[in-house]
Motif scaffolding. Sequence first.
Motif, PDB file in Angstrom:
ATOM      1  N   PHE A 298     -40.280  30.865  11.217  1.00 56.16           N
ATOM      2  CA  PHE A 298     -40.432  30.005  10.050  1.00 56.16           C
ATOM      3  C   PHE A 298     -41.376  28.841  10.322  1.00 56.16           C
ATOM      4  O   PHE A 298     -42.442  28.755   9.723  1.00 56.16           O
TER       5      PHE A 298
ATOM      6  N   GLN B 247     -48.749  26.918   4.909  1.00 60.59           N
ATOM      7  CA  GLN B 247     -48.502  27.148   3.483  1.00 60.59           C
ATOM      8  C   GLN B 247     -47.592  26.081   2.867  1.00 60.59           C
ATOM      9  O   GLN B 247     -47.658  25.820   1.670  1.00 60.59           O
ATOM     10  N   LYS B 248     -46.750  25.486   3.676  1.00 57.38           N
ATOM     11  CA  LYS B 248     -45.781  24.519   3.166  1.00 57.38           C
ATOM     12  C   LYS B 248     -46.073  23.131   3.711  1.00 57.38           C
ATOM     13  O   LYS B 248     -46.837  22.970   4.665  1.00 57.38           O
TER      14      LYS B 248
ATOM     15  N   LYS C 162     -44.894  29.868  11.478  1.00 55.48           N
ATOM     16  CA  LYS C 162     -45.630  30.760  10.570  1.00 55.48           C
ATOM     17  C   LYS C 162     -45.882  30.145   9.199  1.00 55.48           C
ATOM     18  O   LYS C 162     -46.795  30.578   8.489  1.00 55.48           O
ATOM     19  N   GLU C 163     -45.089  29.165   8.817  1.00 52.21           N
ATOM     20  CA  GLU C 163     -45.158  28.642   7.450  1.00 52.21           C
ATOM     21  C   GLU C 163     -45.795  27.261   7.330  1.00 52.21           C
ATOM     22  O   GLU C 163     -45.970  26.769   6.225  1.00 52.21           O
TER      23      GLU C 163
END
Length: 230
Positions: A191, A198-199, A194-195
């Motif tokens: 999480f 995007q977040k 990898k995120e």
Amino acid sequence: MEAIILVGGLGKRLRSVVSELPKPMAPIDNKPFLHYIFWYLNKQGIDQVILSTGYKHEMIETYFGNRYHGISINYSIEQEPLGTGGAIKKAFRKTTEENVVIINGDTLFLVDLRKMFERHISFKADLTLALKPMKEFERYGTVITRDSRVIAFKEKGYHSEGNINGGVYIANKAIFECESLSEKFSFEQDFLEKEFQQKKFYGFISDAYFIDIGIPDDYRKAQKELQHYI
């Protein structure tokens, strides 16, 4: 404020010094390490905790019950290992607030949660990570930020200096309601790493006291140090 504490790990690296106990129950001055986390959260204004348990969860429930240090306790029990991400996702189903503190049950980082929460809200962050500056280390990876925004994670290895992930987070509940998240996953690897592009992940740097009892040497260090901070 509301918090999730991850206390379901097996604690295999501590077995040589603490056998047959969940890692957060490892004794420090005749009290479980988790006692000190509750002490800290009480001082920070946390009034509701969800304990995410697994391995020998009955021992934790027997000791802490439904209320401890003035904090109401609920339990989210893993019947099988879900990984840190799966454990958080499951525990979030028992939360009532939009933004929740998340803490690793084998670390104590005395970061100012009120200030961290204010920063989290002001940035309208999906997730805020408490970061601890360190020098000359190799046990941890580092988190790179630009204008407080997380822009990279660097793997474990020797670092002359850097900011490590201190195991304290504030997360917006919505990020764990995504249908693409499986029931079993690693919060850190599957999480966070990898995120972050995007977040909206932000870092909150603090030089407050930090201890991680995950290995025997640091567990012994906690035995000597905690009395000076509690």
